[in-house]
Design an enzyme around this catalytic site. Structure first.
Site, PDB file in Angstrom:
ATOM      1  N   GLU A  65      15.372  78.286 -22.872  1.00 34.68           N
ATOM      2  CA  GLU A  65      16.696  77.647 -22.883  1.00 34.68           C
ATOM      3  C   GLU A  65      17.786  78.532 -23.489  1.00 34.68           C
ATOM      4  OE1 GLU A  65      17.689  74.540 -25.464  1.00 34.68           O
ATOM      5  OE2 GLU A  65      17.009  75.623 -27.233  1.00 34.68           O
ATOM      6  N   ASP A 117      11.232  79.505 -27.838  1.00 26.54           N
ATOM      7  CA  ASP A 117      12.577  79.808 -27.344  1.00 26.54           C
ATOM      8  C   ASP A 117      12.874  81.315 -27.254  1.00 26.54           C
ATOM      9  OD1 ASP A 117      12.310  77.253 -28.699  1.00 26.54           O
ATOM     10  OD2 ASP A 117      14.457  76.941 -28.410  1.00 26.54           O
ATOM     11  N   HIS A 176      13.395  77.132 -33.811  1.00 22.45           N
ATOM     12  CA  HIS A 176      13.345  78.602 -33.849  1.00 22.45           C
ATOM     13  C   HIS A 176      12.620  79.144 -35.084  1.00 22.45           C
ATOM     14  CE1 HIS A 176      16.888  79.433 -30.821  1.00 22.45           C
ATOM     15  NE2 HIS A 176      16.174  78.366 -30.496  1.00 22.45           N
ATOM     16  N   HIS A 196      20.040  73.296 -24.126  1.00 25.73           N
ATOM     17  CA  HIS A 196      20.991  74.273 -23.557  1.00 25.73           C
ATOM     18  C   HIS A 196      20.789  74.518 -22.057  1.00 25.73           C
ATOM     19  CE1 HIS A 196      22.707  75.252 -27.402  1.00 25.73           C
ATOM     20  NE2 HIS A 196      21.527  75.552 -27.911  1.00 25.73           N
ATOM     21  N   HIS A 251      10.768  69.441 -27.700  1.00 26.34           N
ATOM     22  CA  HIS A 251      11.938  70.231 -28.101  1.00 26.34           C
ATOM     23  C   HIS A 251      12.805  69.334 -28.987  1.00 26.34           C
ATOM     24  CE1 HIS A 251      14.431  73.767 -27.245  1.00 26.34           C
ATOM     25  NE2 HIS A 251      15.471  72.952 -27.324  1.00 26.34           N
ATOM     26  N   HIS A 289      12.627  74.536 -30.382  1.00 21.39           N
ATOM     27  CA  HIS A 289      14.018  74.179 -30.696  1.00 21.39           C
ATOM     28  C   HIS A 289      14.487  74.620 -32.081  1.00 21.39           C
ATOM     29  CE1 HIS A 289      17.895  72.127 -30.671  1.00 21.39           C
ATOM     30  NE2 HIS A 289      17.552  71.467 -31.754  1.00 21.39           N
TER      31      HIS A 289
HETATM   32 FE   LIG Z   1      16.496  77.025 -28.729  1.00 19.03          FE
HETATM   33 FE   LIG Z   2      17.234  73.711 -28.274  1.00 17.34          FE
END
Ligand SMILES: [Fe+2]
Ligand SMILES: [Fe+2]
Length: 277
Positions: free
Chosen positions: A39, A8, A178, A68, A151, A176
């Site tokens: 995203e 991400d 992170h 997102h 994700h 997702h």
């Molecule tokens: Fe993210």
């Molecule tokens: Fe996400």
């Protein structure tokens, strides 16, 4: 063939670091194709067409998204037309975007990327297992090398997807949360896996957002704007080496590049990829 997959990309600090680091990293690691989850690329949620162009010019070949995806609705026309960016494949049929993204690697080998949302602690979506089966049927041999971005919140969801797809795709790579995990491995007969490759963005943060804002809201319950942080930008991802004749993954290695790591890479003159496609 070596594929670099970036987790991400968060906000302008993430985008700027990709632009600065990617040419040197691609040259140094002899990367044949770059995939990035973007995203969170514009102000931490969604992505504008302008930022998409910046990432493409920086050397990102294929883009996956996540929950997102539509936060910046300007991206919808790009999602509808561009074959190098995809929506989560288990989104509704009427949701704008392609089920997979496709491009040739440097050696001409076609590579497909797709993303799937998990179903634990996330907004309800269609079954990711049946969705990926549909995409693989649609691809029908168009790409021997297929990279799946799972994700999702739950590591269990991610492992289940890897076992559903082992031997059918080259890699199942998590995004997702992170936060990078240390469980990279190859599931026989040749599917690379990691629960989460980590985010590409500011690490002096709470998952990319300003610590003071998130902490005060957590303590007092008074809402505040969770602006994107700026300190300690890093590029996080994984490099997967794939046998282009069989599509089998041979090696997976985590990447975490910070300012010091970037300074230590041999400098290159960036060459932007050709427009279009
Ligand atoms: Fe993210
Ligand atoms: Fe996400």
């Amino acid at each position: 063939m070596r594929i670099l997959f970036l987790g991400d990309i968060v906000g302008q600090p993430g985008v700027t670091f990709v632009k600065r680091a990617l040419p040197a990293l691609v040259a140094h690691e002899q990367i044949d194709l770059v995939i990035a989850n973007a995203e969170n690329a514009s102000a931490g949620a969604g992505m504008t067409p302008g930022v998409y162009r910046q990432l493409r010019q920086a050397g990102v070949d294929l883009v996956t998204m996540g929950d997102h995806i539509y936060k910046r609705q300007e991206i919808v026309p790009v999602l509808e037309k561009d074959q190098r960016i995809c929506k989560p494949a288990n989104f509704p049929e009427d949701a704008p975007g392609q089920m997979f993204a496709l491009a040739p690697a440097r050696d001409g080998t076609p590579v497909a990327a797709l993303c799937l949302l998990g179903r634990t602690f996330m907004r309800p979506v269609d079954c990711p297992f049946r969705a990926v089966d549909r995409v693989l049927n649609t691809l029908d041999g168009q790409a021997r090398c297929i990279i799946v971005d799972i994700h999702a919140e739950a590591t269990g969801d991610k492992y289940l997807m890897a076992h559903h797809l082992k031997g059918r795709v080259s890699a199942v790579l998590g995004t997702h949360t992170h936060v990078p995990t240390a469980d990279e491995q190859i599931f026989p007969p040749g599917t690379a896996f990691i629960s989460d490759v980590g985010m590409t963005g500011p690490y002096d943060s709470i998952l990319g957002r300003r610590i003071d804002r998130v902490l005060s809201t957590a303590v007092t319950f008074v809402p505040s704007a969770f602006d994107v942080a700026s300190g300690d930008p890093r590029l996080a991802g994984a490099i997967v080496e794939v046998d282009s004749a069989t599509g089998k993954a041979l090696v997976i290695r985590r990447i975490m590049l910070d300012e010091a790591g970037l300074a230590a890479l041999p400098a290159v003159t960036p060459v932007p990829p050709p427009e279009g496609g």
